[in-house]
Write a protein that holds these residues in place. Sequence first.
Motif, PDB file in Angstrom:
ATOM      1  N   ILE A   1      40.364  49.338  46.895  1.00  0.00           N
ATOM      2  CA  ILE A   1      40.621  48.092  47.617  1.00  0.00           C
ATOM      3  C   ILE A   1      41.199  47.011  46.702  1.00  0.00           C
ATOM      4  O   ILE A   1      42.153  46.315  47.063  1.00  0.00           O
ATOM      5  CB  ILE A   1      39.321  47.588  48.277  1.00  0.00           C
ATOM      6  N   ALA A   2      40.601  46.863  45.507  1.00  0.00           N
ATOM      7  CA  ALA A   2      40.938  45.735  44.645  1.00  0.00           C
ATOM      8  C   ALA A   2      41.667  46.136  43.373  1.00  0.00           C
ATOM      9  O   ALA A   2      42.027  45.276  42.577  1.00  0.00           O
ATOM     10  CB  ALA A   2      39.669  44.970  44.286  1.00  0.00           C
TER      11      ALA A   2
ATOM     12  N   PRO B   1      37.744  49.329  39.287  1.00  0.00           N
ATOM     13  CA  PRO B   1      36.401  49.806  39.646  1.00  0.00           C
ATOM     14  C   PRO B   1      35.322  48.846  39.159  1.00  0.00           C
ATOM     15  O   PRO B   1      34.517  49.164  38.276  1.00  0.00           O
ATOM     16  CB  PRO B   1      36.320  51.163  38.947  1.00  0.00           C
ATOM     17  N   ASP B   2      35.296  47.642  39.731  1.00  0.00           N
ATOM     18  CA  ASP B   2      34.384  46.599  39.280  1.00  0.00           C
ATOM     19  C   ASP B   2      34.024  45.715  40.473  1.00  0.00           C
ATOM     20  O   ASP B   2      34.902  45.310  41.247  1.00  0.00           O
ATOM     21  CB  ASP B   2      35.051  45.761  38.184  1.00  0.00           C
ATOM     22  N   TRP B   3      32.749  45.400  40.603  1.00  0.00           N
ATOM     23  CA  TRP B   3      32.302  44.583  41.731  1.00  0.00           C
ATOM     24  C   TRP B   3      32.974  43.216  41.745  1.00  0.00           C
ATOM     25  O   TRP B   3      33.221  42.658  42.819  1.00  0.00           O
ATOM     26  CB  TRP B   3      30.785  44.426  41.694  1.00  0.00           C
ATOM     27  N   ARG B   4      33.261  42.669  40.577  1.00  0.00           N
ATOM     28  CA  ARG B   4      33.898  41.347  40.518  1.00  0.00           C
ATOM     29  C   ARG B   4      35.262  41.363  41.187  1.00  0.00           C
ATOM     30  O   ARG B   4      35.639  40.405  41.861  1.00  0.00           O
ATOM     31  CB  ARG B   4      34.036  40.889  39.060  1.00  0.00           C
ATOM     32  N   ALA B   5      36.008  42.435  40.966  1.00  0.00           N
ATOM     33  CA  ALA B   5      37.329  42.541  41.580  1.00  0.00           C
ATOM     34  C   ALA B   5      37.216  42.603  43.097  1.00  0.00           C
ATOM     35  O   ALA B   5      38.002  41.985  43.828  1.00  0.00           O
ATOM     36  CB  ALA B   5      38.059  43.775  41.046  1.00  0.00           C
ATOM     37  N   LEU B   6      36.229  43.345  43.590  1.00  0.00           N
ATOM     38  CA  LEU B   6      36.029  43.446  45.031  1.00  0.00           C
ATOM     39  C   LEU B   6      35.624  42.094  45.611  1.00  0.00           C
ATOM     40  O   LEU B   6      36.165  41.655  46.640  1.00  0.00           O
ATOM     41  CB  LEU B   6      34.958  44.493  45.343  1.00  0.00           C
TER      42      LEU B   6
ATOM     43  N   PHE C   1      38.643  39.847  45.668  1.00  0.00           N
ATOM     44  CA  PHE C   1      39.582  40.226  46.726  1.00  0.00           C
ATOM     45  C   PHE C   1      39.101  39.714  48.087  1.00  0.00           C
ATOM     46  O   PHE C   1      39.880  39.130  48.857  1.00  0.00           O
ATOM     47  CB  PHE C   1      39.748  41.744  46.770  1.00  0.00           C
ATOM     48  N   LEU C   2      37.825  39.951  48.405  1.00  0.00           N
ATOM     49  CA  LEU C   2      37.320  39.551  49.715  1.00  0.00           C
ATOM     50  C   LEU C   2      37.327  38.031  49.866  1.00  0.00           C
ATOM     51  O   LEU C   2      37.625  37.514  50.948  1.00  0.00           O
ATOM     52  CB  LEU C   2      35.912  40.112  49.919  1.00  0.00           C
ATOM     53  N   ALA C   3      37.009  37.304  48.795  1.00  0.00           N
ATOM     54  CA  ALA C   3      37.028  35.844  48.879  1.00  0.00           C
ATOM     55  C   ALA C   3      38.432  35.321  49.142  1.00  0.00           C
ATOM     56  O   ALA C   3      38.618  34.335  49.873  1.00  0.00           O
ATOM     57  CB  ALA C   3      36.476  35.232  47.591  1.00  0.00           C
ATOM     58  N   GLU C   4      39.438  35.998  48.573  1.00  0.00           N
ATOM     59  CA  GLU C   4      40.821  35.570  48.771  1.00  0.00           C
ATOM     60  C   GLU C   4      41.349  35.985  50.146  1.00  0.00           C
ATOM     61  O   GLU C   4      42.111  35.258  50.781  1.00  0.00           O
ATOM     62  CB  GLU C   4      41.716  36.178  47.677  1.00  0.00           C
ATOM     63  N   ALA C   5      40.930  37.167  50.616  1.00  0.00           N
ATOM     64  CA  ALA C   5      41.467  37.696  51.879  1.00  0.00           C
ATOM     65  C   ALA C   5      40.801  37.088  53.111  1.00  0.00           C
ATOM     66  O   ALA C   5      41.426  36.941  54.163  1.00  0.00           O
ATOM     67  CB  ALA C   5      41.313  39.217  51.911  1.00  0.00           C
TER      68      ALA C   5
ATOM     69  N   THR D   1      31.706  38.872  55.105  1.00  0.00           N
ATOM     70  CA  THR D   1      31.588  37.417  55.188  1.00  0.00           C
ATOM     71  C   THR D   1      30.632  36.881  54.123  1.00  0.00           C
ATOM     72  O   THR D   1      30.864  35.821  53.532  1.00  0.00           O
ATOM     73  CB  THR D   1      31.109  36.986  56.582  1.00  0.00           C
ATOM     74  N   GLY D   2      29.551  37.614  53.862  1.00  0.00           N
ATOM     75  CA  GLY D   2      28.572  37.154  52.887  1.00  0.00           C
ATOM     76  C   GLY D   2      29.077  37.195  51.463  1.00  0.00           C
ATOM     77  O   GLY D   2      28.893  36.239  50.691  1.00  0.00           O
ATOM     78  N   ILE D   3      29.713  38.305  51.082  1.00  0.00           N
ATOM     79  CA  ILE D   3      30.258  38.412  49.723  1.00  0.00           C
ATOM     80  C   ILE D   3      31.284  37.319  49.472  1.00  0.00           C
ATOM     81  O   ILE D   3      31.296  36.685  48.406  1.00  0.00           O
ATOM     82  CB  ILE D   3      30.867  39.809  49.512  1.00  0.00           C
ATOM     83  N   ALA D   4      32.158  37.082  50.445  1.00  0.00           N
ATOM     84  CA  ALA D   4      33.174  36.039  50.277  1.00  0.00           C
ATOM     85  C   ALA D   4      32.523  34.682  50.043  1.00  0.00           C
ATOM     86  O   ALA D   4      32.951  33.906  49.172  1.00  0.00           O
ATOM     87  CB  ALA D   4      34.091  35.998  51.497  1.00  0.00           C
ATOM     88  N   ARG D   5      31.474  34.373  50.803  1.00  0.00           N
ATOM     89  CA  ARG D   5      30.797  33.076  50.639  1.00  0.00           C
ATOM     90  C   ARG D   5      30.111  32.977  49.276  1.00  0.00           C
ATOM     91  O   ARG D   5      30.148  31.925  48.624  1.00  0.00           O
ATOM     92  CB  ARG D   5      29.771  32.900  51.761  1.00  0.00           C
ATOM     93  N   LEU D   6      29.464  34.048  48.825  1.00  0.00           N
ATOM     94  CA  LEU D   6      28.786  34.006  47.526  1.00  0.00           C
ATOM     95  C   LEU D   6      29.781  33.946  46.375  1.00  0.00           C
ATOM     96  O   LEU D   6      29.506  33.327  45.334  1.00  0.00           O
ATOM     97  CB  LEU D   6      27.867  35.220  47.375  1.00  0.00           C
ATOM     98  N   GLU D   7      30.947  34.558  46.546  1.00  0.00           N
ATOM     99  CA  GLU D   7      31.962  34.478  45.494  1.00  0.00           C
ATOM    100  C   GLU D   7      32.466  33.032  45.349  1.00  0.00           C
ATOM    101  O   GLU D   7      32.679  32.560  44.222  1.00  0.00           O
ATOM    102  CB  GLU D   7      33.118  35.420  45.801  1.00  0.00           C
ATOM    103  N   HIS D   8      32.617  32.352  46.446  1.00  0.00           N
ATOM    104  CA  HIS D   8      33.013  30.933  46.364  1.00  0.00           C
ATOM    105  C   HIS D   8      31.923  30.114  45.671  1.00  0.00           C
ATOM    106  O   HIS D   8      32.228  29.185  44.910  1.00  0.00           O
ATOM    107  CB  HIS D   8      33.299  30.370  47.754  1.00  0.00           C
TER     108      HIS D   8
END
Length: 520
Positions: A88-89, A92-97, A100-104, A188-195
């Motif tokens: 996806i991103a 192979p790293d959770w940070r990249a995922l 990506f989700l926060a941006e998308a 939705t949750g990952i995107a919010r926590l990344e912000h």
Amino acid sequence: MTPLFDRYAIVDWSASNTPTTGKDSIWIAFAEREGAETRLLETTNPSTRSAAMAMLRQFFRDSLAENKRVFAGFDFPFGYPAGAAAAIAGTPDWRALWHFLAEAMQDRDDNFSNRFEVTGRLNREALAFAPMYWGRPMHQEVPGLPVARPEPYPTALPEKRLAEQRTAKAQPVWKLAFAGSVGSQAITGIARLEHLRRDPEFAEHVSVWPFETRFADDLGAPIVLAEIYPSLAAIEKGEKSCLDEAQVEGLADIFARFDAEGRFGELLAAPTDLSEAERSNVLTEEGWIAGLGHRLAETAAEEPDAYVAPGSRLNYLRDPAAIYAESFRQIRAETDLSNLPENAHDLAIRLIHACGMPDIVSDLVLSEDAIGAGRAALDRGAPILCDAEMVSHGIISSRLPQQNKIVCRLNDPRTRRIAERESTTRSAAQVDLWNDVMDGAIVAIGNAPTALFRLLERIDEGAARPALIVGLPVGFVGAAESKAELVRDPRGIPFVTLTGRRGGSAMAAAAVNALAQGLE
């Protein structure tokens, strides 16, 4: 051991597309540990994700100002199965995922999000070799994103993380909608926590467990974000407004008590049976569930005493009513029904009782009006049309409200002639003989996929429309496909089905019995 935290925020997340409160919405319990006691500061039910994050930010802000350490648990997956982040991103790293989700993701203050469009695009592009995402509202067409779980399902990426494989009720992150789904909550949750992690106000004060803390090796940050799973603890609704409210308060108390006893580190420590490869995957991209592998509740529900007949050599329950009651109790204990409409709980329990597999609830799909339409049809005396004798014999006729007629024309001499002429099964052929009884009927299909396909063809040809379709054919050829077609286009007819290969005559009969009598 000294306690690890002073305060606790336990969050039951929601991916609702509109502002929502009550059951199946966001609930947050804020608690503080005072010595060995837990003090509940507030339980709140914000209607939107933006409102929830504003409350959490203020709680974190106040805690930092008072030098209080915070454990914040969120009930959605923090990672994807191994290999997904790279696909996806690109890494192979959770940070990249997370990045990506926060941006998308576009997740507005009114709860409207573009999660289905994002996942449909991923299926078409980054995951074209393994389009894993599925589950969307039937009225919303999204290129690349199917309503039901595809059959055959892609195998190039794992369907479940290791944590989900070890948790009986947990659903895969790829499932975005329907009973028990967590995929939309994760996005939705990952995107919010990344912000939150990017916010200069909190960036230096927040760690994500277990990725950045290496399980419990480095819990130095004053705010630790972790994935939780409320069903790990035996918490009942009690007098609370809904189970969600009871669970967030209950988990806050459980975690605080573990912490007061110096045992919270056990819940955050690495499982001792993880292989080196598994540990690497967990810490690199999959994540873990706090407390998984530990008994969070101090006591489990008492098992009922078994009835022992005088002189009997074997110990087992014999009373029919007690057997039913205990069966239904165990099903409720082992199955998360919270994502089903309340009026569908009896139907789900009877389906599980018929097959002994609580996990089928994750594949159960029904239209919004299915239960009401089925019960109304029975109450007005509608006939029940069955594709197999086994279905008809499994229906408890004495409990039908209007002595409803049960129809199976599998052995009608005309059926065989139609089957031979059309080169089809007798189960499908008999559908052509239902013209006089199909209008407003309940159709219960538990055996033959060909019968369900033929029923849909007859409706397309202009045949009379039944009140409800119970589509539960079983098998390896056509079962998943016929049910997928029903879900894709139910022709405006209320329906109940189970995606995939599973089904059967006993389950179809159980569905009718549930409509007729509930769990009585």
